[in-house]
Design an enzyme around this catalytic site. Structure first.
Site, PDB file in Angstrom:
ATOM      1  N   ASP A 175     127.357 -10.532 118.192  1.00 44.36           N
ATOM      2  CA  ASP A 175     127.347  -9.245 117.499  1.00 44.36           C
ATOM      3  C   ASP A 175     128.135  -8.125 118.179  1.00 44.36           C
ATOM      4  O   ASP A 175     128.608  -7.224 117.493  1.00 44.36           O
ATOM      5  CB  ASP A 175     125.897  -8.803 117.260  1.00 44.36           C
ATOM      6  CG  ASP A 175     125.770  -7.645 116.280  1.00 44.36           C
ATOM      7  OD1 ASP A 175     126.652  -7.515 115.415  1.00 44.36           O
ATOM      8  OD2 ASP A 175     124.805  -6.876 116.368  1.00 44.36           O
TER       9      ASP A 175
ATOM     10  N   HIS B  34     123.526  -4.186 122.982  1.00 41.69           N
ATOM     11  CA  HIS B  34     124.710  -3.668 122.289  1.00 41.69           C
ATOM     12  C   HIS B  34     124.384  -2.636 121.214  1.00 41.69           C
ATOM     13  O   HIS B  34     125.293  -2.193 120.514  1.00 41.69           O
ATOM     14  CB  HIS B  34     125.542  -4.818 121.721  1.00 41.69           C
ATOM     15  CG  HIS B  34     124.793  -5.707 120.775  1.00 41.69           C
ATOM     16  ND1 HIS B  34     124.040  -6.781 121.198  1.00 41.69           N
ATOM     17  CD2 HIS B  34     124.698  -5.697 119.436  1.00 41.69           C
ATOM     18  CE1 HIS B  34     123.511  -7.379 120.156  1.00 41.69           C
ATOM     19  NE2 HIS B  34     123.884  -6.751 119.068  1.00 41.69           N
TER      20      HIS B  34
ATOM     21  N   HIS C 258     119.254 -13.561 115.156  1.00 45.74           N
ATOM     22  CA  HIS C 258     119.873 -12.537 115.998  1.00 45.74           C
ATOM     23  C   HIS C 258     118.903 -11.370 116.102  1.00 45.74           C
ATOM     24  O   HIS C 258     118.700 -10.638 115.138  1.00 45.74           O
ATOM     25  CB  HIS C 258     121.205 -12.088 115.395  1.00 45.74           C
ATOM     26  CG  HIS C 258     121.825 -10.968 116.174  1.00 45.74           C
ATOM     27  ND1 HIS C 258     122.272 -11.134 117.458  1.00 45.74           N
ATOM     28  CD2 HIS C 258     122.039  -9.665 115.875  1.00 45.74           C
ATOM     29  CE1 HIS C 258     122.751  -9.984 117.906  1.00 45.74           C
ATOM     30  NE2 HIS C 258     122.610  -9.072 116.964  1.00 45.74           N
TER      31      HIS C 258
ATOM     32  N   ASP D 178     118.068  -8.046 117.684  1.00 44.39           N
ATOM     33  CA  ASP D 178     118.502  -6.877 118.444  1.00 44.39           C
ATOM     34  C   ASP D 178     117.372  -6.344 119.301  1.00 44.39           C
ATOM     35  O   ASP D 178     116.275  -6.081 118.790  1.00 44.39           O
ATOM     36  CB  ASP D 178     118.963  -5.772 117.484  1.00 44.39           C
ATOM     37  CG  ASP D 178     120.299  -6.092 116.851  1.00 44.39           C
ATOM     38  OD1 ASP D 178     121.271  -6.290 117.592  1.00 44.39           O
ATOM     39  OD2 ASP D 178     120.368  -6.154 115.598  1.00 44.39           O
TER      40      ASP D 178
END
Lengths: 1003, 1003
Positions: free
Chosen positions: A189, A439, A65, A67
């Site tokens: 997420d 996000h 994941h 970001d």
């Protein structure tokens, strides 16, 4: 004939060199074992490992994941810079995963964030690119989601989300063709899930959607009922199954089960399988894994389980993961010889989804959304709806700029990209907007230095776009006179208008309908003459700039104007008009403010009255419909929890909103007021204290009342964190019901202390009732609807009947322990005292059946306002110049919004047309409406058309999604499009249709 | 003819399949670029990257430092288990490095610790093994050091060091042939450097030696004089250049320069070279690198610099390192086009060394050692000389067991490994001893659980060896009667002797000369008869076991004997004798102790007198030489610094010795005494308190006085850490001079508050005068030499003239902040009150010219004591059994020690003969001595011989080392061996000669 042509178009758009024919005889320098390509046949992925019937099949999904900015900037994450903040380097992740996939063809990996993949890809040598293409073709490397980032769902606007998805998916399509198309949406997420996102994903052709975070009460109910996998019907307007999306809730957020994290960042014991060594643990590992799988099987419906084997920035050294996963699979499956009914395999979300589909079950139907998200009783993630209001506004402004830039890039032709003002591009801003949707970007949940970086990227993108705009306007107008962009008009700063005696203003309107717009320019003269494109004089008004303490501080050296020049401009659809302004030697003195509140301000449409005692709003009247409500408005703050409480130690922070008490503090019970009242402009200037002020404003054409608020620097000398909001208290009998939009599109009904799908135990009376507002919120009763249109995403609620509160600014002193590691304090070099934020709320009062007719166009104007550019000197001489232009042959019907118009390639463009009304929202506009594509553009001839899915990475007629049956109601059937002809496209409420058009220039 | 035969032997021993002929046509599935093999031609490695003359050449050496146990066990480090303690997994390091070397043929890596490499190698598939062989052949992966571990230098015995080096190097030789032979010794981490290690490395054929740690004052002097590279003349006995070793001190310990650590464990910024991204830093990186290189060039002599690019357990994700190093090289060298004179290259220590050699300079000569090591004024790493005394002793005991096991494996023939007692091996113990030599193993600087693991491995190894020993003795004796090993005789516990009425004792003597040895067996009877192999009765003595509080606690359920049976046994060289013991119904009562000290105890050789008032020793007399010294001995403790001091916050810990004050506390000024005096045994039992006691003992044949001390559990209820030592205070006029051995071999002269090579500023009057004692220390004057032979490695000093102190036990309450992260407290499940330690000091008094004649054989007996095995029941019936055996035709000459005798392969063995005296040390023994190899063994015929280097990984006549010139004196020339014939080998003082012998069994 026409049909054939369309097919041909498609071939040009897609990249056939990466189809299976090519793959069949792949020949590389790496010795792949023979392996089936990831073809789809009868809806099945051949690349999926077989599962075993009558066994519990565990799908291990290796993933990372990544970001797109959070604790570090995108660039720092990509390179692995600033590892002292967080160890993370995406370049190494991709290096390592590819390497490890090559070691064992059984292995699988999914990759999500195209913003990162794109950077990596362009640094690879051709041989590596070939290798990666093969991995993708064989389904060993699978892209999921695939947008430029994994967007936030609470604070993004659908327009920007569609753009960023299109950007990412197009890269994958261009690079990998069909096998690179993600089939699963993957929002593991984001902190709550928007219905509009689900609707968009459905229209983008995704077969299913997985996420990790939902309310803990919701989760617990769903686990008990095995409803963690469900069918989300994501639109009230679109006919099922167009907005139906199979949705799965992942078992461990997006982490591996406890004890099975084998990343370099984890400490779980590796599988130690040499019996000669001391710590042999195979038996223990197998035992623990079985326990976990059996427990998980109890809360899901099928004989298939998914386990996410990865987490934040994991797989930087993929060997650790894969070496142990290889062993896990080997040793667990070896137990089958001893009668075990557990089967473990490498898998991907799409392979898992395929097995769920094969199970041929029915799934619980859901029609609301997943907001707000609480991870525990006092931990509501409703703060980020409003965090970093300045960044949220800048993102929204940048979206409008990007759309404008896109349009002008098309309309101005090739010279837009390289012209008299040099080389420009829209890609830089498009990518900056792409990462800003992340996000932890527009959400406001990043570290300060990262927020600064997002703003920097948007600014850089806009600089590149300014070149495009200038070039394009030069091409369209025939004038290469230098254009000046005044980006600080919101603080009444523009050196050109302040200093010039004569200048002209180009007003470009990115909407597909004409607009009338009030222009407010900072000036130092006291009288001006304004003429339109035809030379006719316009009414205008000069008034004294309202300068509060905060404004003075913010303006600093950027502007010194003492007056503002206000006039109304008109601009044609997708076009511009030009106005010339000259300073007059003689003229009336500027309007100066009168102390004290007026009884009322009003124009022909609206009247607002004020309480003479407090200076606050008292009522609002729609003069056309002759309706009036009592309406007061004031500013308040909640004292942010500092975590020192016996109930919970959760402080308020960037993510989490937790007021210390449900009773807010009032900034001031009354406002010090001044007013200006002229035919052009009516405004009441309210001062609530040194850090809160407001202008209540009506231009002569306004149908909505404008509240221009200024908040900040929020004082913290008292060591109290403050969550500053405004509240409208009306006479509307709203009965605990209020409405908020989802990502700027469809509106959801909200009810205080209530959730549609479970019996809520409310534990936070304020924070637990906050919902995201992206573009509007309203309350209503039978007679009156009060709609507030916002200029950015904000959180809000209706805590009392008739009231609507909107969070404006948050300044907090504690981190909320969700990882960001900083209090949301927003001090920086530019604002050492704390951030000052200014924004606008537009209030519209109408009878409910007519309300949408007002707020839909109002909101669109707010998202896509006209772009003003300035040229020094008098009006251009001669008639050679085009001082007026429209890119459309005619305005589009009022229900139709031109959502996207951008360059696709040299001779084609991307067009999205949107029906901007919901079903039954408007008597006048909620019907189908037809647009003729060949009658659209004034300067472009449309010679070919391909209708695409929403994200433009698939031909619409090839978009075949897995079909899912809800528990209630039958299997929805897709109806054919009811278009009159291939050129005439009919839009039904809330429908967006996406086209790639081949065009030729008319002149 | 003979010559030809020898050549033939060699071909069999070496592994010619990995020579260059093979490499020339390598053909693999990985597309290597054409690359020269790492051949040696004219002493040059072709695999080294070229350097640039007249430029400053920086040799980047990618490396990992993989402790063979420290904070985690060897197994945990290998697998990456317990990463919560320390992130480290060697399996992944090797996976990753190989992968990355394959990506770019320019890259280099060195690997050091064969204990780890071996584990990894045996888990690899043949294709990977082939790949790695190629990397080695091409010099891309280079082994340096290459022993099983990187041994400690202060606390190891040369015998075990040679063994572990042989073990590691043989694996490399067997696996990789010539290209796998390390040419550089690499002790980057050990905490001080022993001269004997340097001597051994020279004799093992290393061209040079690099290390990282030396005294900070020493370093600073050497930097100023550019003497960080030097020639170490490491023996006073061996003719130069046999023990000459080029020695380099690395610039940053073994770390990369500041700001250039690109491991996953580091936070330095990566090279960010995309100008489109925000953090572009190439210019800054290049600038910083140049600064560092120029600064380093100022403190070294040549135009070549070495930089160690790696550290502890780095390169687990080698991509991070290499990707950035590739860029560093590219960008720094790119500056050459702009006139830069800096050239950076991937290199290895041997390539760097080659360039130093080419420089053809002279180098400062050093003849002392690098002890003690201080990293600052109050931070002397002299604690670990004594830390974990029980582990140090167990390691020493295990060495003796391994040598015995090795010998019996050879002597017993093939059935030793698989015989009546099952399958056994010596490898397990050899490997356990291999890891125990590590500089965080026997050094005592590991965590408690790791220390336990070393002990566990040694115990497991000994179990496997017991099978070999039993099988071998069965083969040699003809009896398969079960043999019992009593490993707890030191605490008077042996269930068999305690319970049996009749048993026999086999006494195996691993020395090449006959020994007489006192046997002490725990028994419960009061009278016993003992008969030798011929049936003749022996004098023996039963006495009451001295049981102190501490002993009682330690014995617990392991032994209940009330008496001890003592008798002297004789055993032939490399052979055994058998004694039978039977309990008598009638006999004299056991000797019981008389309260109070005797005036003296004595036998025909030694007399020791006691002070009647204190019970302490008063004098020691050598009755043969008629010399007497005053000698008192007592026990003391230094209060360990807890770091609470204004001078320095350094606490005493596992590494560092730092007494709070130079004045020790006395345990007790007098001892409570008892004595036993019989013709067989004279002992005085001294009790100094509940946790310190001692037996002063003389057996009837002893020439040395035995001090058997028992210390512990050291009390810590007063919250004071204690460093317990014993001090001998004599009338010898030692004038600040004392002597300690180096790794159990040559002796170095020490002088208080003095270093031979620089003007010492003494800052720690006690700790700064401590030196390692591995086997002996002495003080002397013209007349008397008092030598103390120890049973393990300990630290010691002579703080006052005539005195010698030896640290026995340390129990500390604070960590000393050197990484181990635990106070050296040594509590565990078995010893919750703290560890009790027992040991022996042997005191020998002699005139200095005769002292070595006593202490050399005494120390050897201590290292290789007889092994006792027990058989239940009466003497074996009949004459079929061999109750007596010697593996040698005759005892070797007194100067010759049989250092190694072990199985090499099916028909060959490894033999090391050692001259155990230094030049001029002994009038009688310090001359050359010749041994005839074919007249050596009684049961083995030697049919072939190959003389090897010391580590047996190269034929001696092919060992060609780089020659180095000292600044003073000329280039030393190697003299030919003066052997009378190929079978007759002559040994000069301190010489060790190593042979692989092909043998046939005589019967």
């Amino acid at each position: 004939m026409q049909q054939k042509k369309r097919k041909k178009e498609k071939r040009r758009d897609k990249h056939e060199e990466t189809t299976n024919d090519f793959l069949a005889d792949n020949n590389t320098d790496v010795n792949f074992e023979s392996y089936p390509a990831a073809t789809l046949r009868d809806g099945l992925r051949k690349s999926c490992h077989p599962t075993v019937p009558h066994m519990l099949n565990v799908h291990l999904v290796p993933h990372t994941h990544d970001d797109v900015g959070w604790l570090k900037t995108v660039d720092q994450y990509y390179y692995g810079g600033r590892n002292n903040i967080q160890h993370a380097g995406v370049q190494y992740i991709l290096d390592s995963v590819v390497e490890q996939l090559l070691q064992n063809p059984e292995r699988r990996f999914i990759y999500v964030e195209t913003a990162f993949f794109y950077r990596w890809w362009r640094n690879q040598r051709p041989s590596m690119q070939t290798t990666v293409r093969q991995l993708v073709d064989q389904g060993r490397l699978e892209f999921v989601n695939g947008g430029w980032c994994m967007s936030d769902e609470a604070t993004t606007h659908y327009s920007a989300v569609i753009d960023q998805m299109t950007l990412g998916l197009r890269f994958l399509n261009d690079t990998f063709g069909r096998c690179g198309r993600p089939r699963v949406a993957w929002h593991i997420d984001p902190f709550g899930h928007a219905r509009e996102h689900a609707s968009m994903f459905a229209q983008m052709g995704y077969d299913g959607f997985f996420f990790g975070r939902l309310d803990y009460q919701d989760r617990s109910h769903r686990m008990a009922k095995r409803n963690q996998e469900l069918l989300w019907r994501a639109s009230e307007s679109l006919e099922p199954p167009h907005a139906d999306l199979f949705t799965g809730i992942l078992p461990n957020g997006y982490n591996p089960p406890d004890g099975f994290c084998w990343d370099q960042s984890c400490d779980d014991p590796p599988i130690m399988d040499d019996p000669d060594l001391e710590d042999y643990n195979v038996d223990d590992v197998v035992r623990r894994f079985k326990m976990i799988a059996n427990a998980q099987a109890k809360v899901y419906k099928t004989q298939h389980l998914i386990m996410t084997m990865g987490s934040d920035f994991q797989y930087e050294n993929a060997n650790l993961w894969y070496k142990n996963l290889d062993k896990l699979i080997r040793y667990v499956n070896a137990q089958q010889a001893n009668g075990s009914r557990l089967n473990v395999l490498y898998s991907t979300p799409s392979c898992y989804l395929q097995e769920l589909h094969r199970a041929n079950l029915t799934w619980a139907l859901k029609t609301d959304d997943f907001f707000p998200y609480a991870d525990n009783a006092h931990n509501f993630w409703t703060g980020y709806f409003s965090s970093r209001p300045a960044l949220k506004r800048y993102e929204r402004v940048s979206n409008g700029r990007l759309q404008t830039c896109n349009q002008l890039e098309v309309l101005g032709g090739p010279s837009s990209r390289k012209g008299p003002f040099g080389a420009g591009d829209s890609e830089t801003l498009r990518k900056a907007m792409g990462v800003a949707q992340h996000h932890d970007a527009v959400s406001g949940t990043e570290k300060q230095h990262v927020a600064n970086d997002y703003a920097r990227m948007l600014a850089k993108g806009w600089q590149r776009c300014q070149v495009v705009v200038s070039n394009s306007l030069a091409a369209l107008s025939g004038s290469s006179a230098g254009r000046v962009y005044c980006d600080n008009l919101n603080i009444s700063a523009c050196p050109l208008t302040e200093a010039s005696k004569e200048f002209s203003v180009n007003v470009y309107n990115p909407l597909a309908r004409p607009v009338v717009w009030p222009v407010r320019l900072p000036v130092n003269g006291s009288a001006y003459g304004v003429r339109d494109a035809g030379g006719a004089p316009l009414a205008c008004q000069v008034s004294v700039v309202p300068v509060s303490e905060a404004t003075r501080q913010v303006r600093k050296d950027r502007g010194h104007a003492v007056n503002e020049l206000v006039f109304l401009v008109q601009a044609p659809p997708l076009g511009y008009s030009t106005y010339s302004v000259s300073r007059l030697q003689n003229g009336p003195p500027p309007a100066s403010a009168t102390p004290g509140p007026p009884a009322a301000i009003q124009n022909q449409f609206v009247r607002a009255t004020f309480d003479p005692a407090t200076g606050l709003l008292a009522s609002l009247t729609n003069l056309e419909t002759q309706q009036t409500i009592n309406l007061t408005q004031n500013f308040y703050w909640y004292n942010a929890s500092d975590g020192n409480s016996s109930v919970s130690d959760q402080p308020s922070g960037a993510y989490i909103f937790r007021p210390n008490s449900s009773t807010p503090f009032t900034i001031s019970s009354s406002a010090k007021t001044q007013s200006i009242q002229t035919p052009e402009l009516q405004e009441v200037r309210q001062r609530f204290g040194p850090w809160v002020s407001q202008v209540v404003r009506l231009h002569s054409n306004s149908k909505a009342l404008e509240l221009e608020w200024t908040v900040g620097p929020v004082p913290i000398e008292d060591s109290l964190g403050k969550e500053v909001f405004t509240r409208l208290d009306s006479s509307i009998r709203s009965s605990g019901i209020f409405y908020t939009d989802s990502n700027g599109r469809e509106v959801l009904r909200r009810k205080k202390d209530f959730r549609p799908t479970w019996d809520l135990k409310q534990t936070e009376p304020i924070a637990g009732n906050y919902f995201p507002i992206n573009s509007r919120a309203f309350i209503k009763d039978d007679k009156d609807q009060l709609t507030v249109v916002t200029d950015r995403s904000q959180g809000g609620s209706s805590i009392q009947d008739g009231s609507l509160e909107i969070m404006l600014h948050r300044r907090l002193l504690y981190d909320d322990v969700r990882g960001v590691g900083e209090p949301l304090n927003e001090t920086s070099g530019v604002f050492p005292q704390g951030l000052v934020v200014r924004g606008r709320l537009l209030l519209s009062l109408a009878p409910p059946p007519l309300a949408a007719d007002a707020h839909r166009p109002l909101a669109q104007e707010n998202v896509l306002p006209p772009l003003l550019t300035f040229t020094k000197g008098g009006p251009p001489p001669g008639a050679l110049l085009e001082v007026c232009f429209s890119g459309l042959q005619a305005a589009l019907p009022p229900a139709v919004h031109l959502l996207s118009l951008s360059r696709w390639d040299d001779d084609s463009l991307l067009l999205r047309l949107e029906h901007q009304y919901q079903t039954q929202e408007s008597k006048q506009h909620s019907g189908p409406v037809t647009v003729h594509l060949q009658k659209l553009f004034s300067t472009l001839e449309v010679v070919g058309v391909s209708e695409m899915n929403l994200s433009a990475n698939q031909w619409l007629d090839e978009m075949k999604r897995l079909d899912w049956r809800p528990t209630t109601g039958g299997r929805p059937l897709k109806k054919p499009l009811g278009d009159p002809s291939v050129w005439e496209v009919t839009l039904t409420p809330m429908q967006i249709r996406t086209f790639v058009l081949r065009v030729a220039r008319r002149r």
